[in-house]
Enzyme design. Structure first.
Site, short mmCIF file in Angstrom:
data_model
loop_
_atom_site.label_atom_id
_atom_site.label_comp_id
_atom_site.label_asym_id
_atom_site.label_seq_id
_atom_site.Cartn_x
_atom_site.Cartn_y
_atom_site.Cartn_z
N GLY A 18 0.85 -1.20 0.00
CA GLY A 18 0.00 0.00 0.00
C GLY A 18 0.88 1.24 0.00
O GLY A 18 2.02 1.21 -0.48
N ALA A 134 2.07 9.62 2.54
CA ALA A 134 2.15 8.97 1.23
C ALA A 134 0.77 8.48 0.83
O ALA A 134 -0.05 8.14 1.70
CB ALA A 134 3.12 7.80 1.28
N LYS A 186 1.27 10.10 19.86
CA LYS A 186 0.56 10.22 18.58
C LYS A 186 -0.89 9.76 18.73
O LYS A 186 -1.81 10.35 18.17
CB LYS A 186 1.27 9.39 17.51
CG LYS A 186 0.72 9.63 16.11
CD LYS A 186 1.55 8.98 15.03
CE LYS A 186 1.00 9.38 13.66
NZ LYS A 186 1.38 8.45 12.60
#
Ligand SMILES: NC(=O)c1ccc[n+]([C@@H]2O[C@H](COP(=O)([O-])OP(=O)(O)OC[C@H]3O[C@@H](n4cnc5c(N)ncnc54)[C@H](OP(=O)(O)O)[C@@H]3O)[C@@H](O)[C@H]2O)c1
Length: 301
Positions: A18, A134, A186
């Site tokens: 991916g 990305a 995060k």
């Protein structure tokens, strides 16, 4: 070298073709042997990948194999599936994944890492927290849309210098300790921003402008602070302040969860909000706003 310890000459296997898998395959192929592991099935032995960054495009040929057709053991492996696929993707490799393989986990959230640690107790496992951006507009094409940094740290087993390898490939990376703190840092931001962007179908920055969304973010932040503090994490600022700063900095971005929702893909909700709820239960802390949000988004899915 200890018996069975991966050698630097072993190829680096990349599990999942991916966005992140193709980014790493194209960046690392010029500096080391790469084998891309695709879904089970027939695949030609090599594929031609295109890496695009701004106006620049590059063609890179990479070896590839179906997950059911590996000829050699995968001793060094970077796991690039979504969090909800990671454990099953590793298990499907069967005997081709040595018990003491060296794994780098790229998944967002914190649940898949825990599952993999429990399932592969002898593996040398590192996790990454990456701010690279990305996307994959076509099966063999990846766009490096935003440069970030990949922080990597050891979860279990021997230290491996994955950060050095990424740096050699031109990706900013550093070794950090403890990586769990970075994953939790995060996670608390993702838990405040991502699900709300899906609920309000809005860009990150709009959460700060809509009073209802901002108030929800504040409640989610207070709950996340209490849960993570009970679990032993210490942060210099509150989850709400940190999430507001990130939402302001990335105001025009569409969160990865909203991109998944708009594309009709499954959300990485269990890895983020689901994990926070597990921690809340384990430590006896109430998190009703996260629970309600989880239920609404899970019902949507
Ligand atoms: N994209 C980013 O910029 C970014 C940045 C930081 C972190 N991350 C994290 O990195 C992880 C991967 O994200 P992504 O954006 O690369 O996801 P993605 O584009 O959906 O890629 C995941 C890939 O894994 C493949 N896969 C799933 N199960 C597999 C299996 N059993 N065997 C072989 N391949 C399998 C999928 O195949 P199919 O295509 O056939 O489904 C897909 O190509 C996520 O946890 C994400 O949060 C992503």
């Amino acid at each position: 070298m200890l018996p069975n310890e991966p050698e630097m000459s072993d190829p680096v296997y990349i599990l999942g073709g991916g966005s992140i898998g193709l980014l790493l395959a194209t960046r690392l192929a010029p500096v080391t042997d790469i084998v891309l592991i695709r879904r089970p099935g027939q695949h030609p032995p090599r594929c031609q990948l295109t890496l695009q960054e701004g106006e620049l495009t590059r063609q890179i040929a990479v070896a590839q194999v179906g997950a059911d057709a590996l000829a050699e053991p995968a001793r060094r492996l970077i796991v690039c599936t979504k969090a909800y696929d990671a454990l099953a993707a590793l298990r499907q490799l069967g005997a081709r994944l040595p018990a003491d393989a060296s794994l780098l986990l790229m998944q967002n959230g914190m649940s898949s890492q825990e599952e993999i640690l429990a399932a592969f107790p002898q593996a040398h496992i590192h996790a990454a927290s990456s701010t690279e951006g990305a996307y994959r507009p076509a099966p063999n094409r990846v766009v490096h849309a935003g440069r970030g940094i990949t922080r990597i740290g050891r979860l279990q087993g021997q230290e491996q210098d994955w950060a050095k390898l990424l740096c050699q490939g031109g990706l900013a990376s550093e070794t950090v300790e403890p990586i769990r703190w970075h994953l939790a840092n995060k996670l608390r931001v993702n838990a405040l921003i991502n699900p709300l962007t899906v609920l309000h179908d809005c860009r990150n920055g709009e959460l700060l402008e809509q009073p209802a969304a901002r108030a929800a973010m504040q409640r989610l932040g207070e709950e996340a602070d209490a849960v993570l503090a009970a679990a032993g994490y210490r942060f210099a600022d509150s989850a709400f302040d940190q999430a507001c700063a990130v939402a302001a900095r990335t105001a025009d971005n569409i969160s990865s969860m909203l991109q998944d929702a708009r594309a009709g893909r499954r959300l990485e909700l269990d890895a983020i909000t689901g994990y926070l709820l597990q921690l809340a239960e384990r430590h006896g802390v109430a998190a009703p706003t996260h629970r309600a949000l989880y239920q609404r988004l899970a019902a949507r899915a």
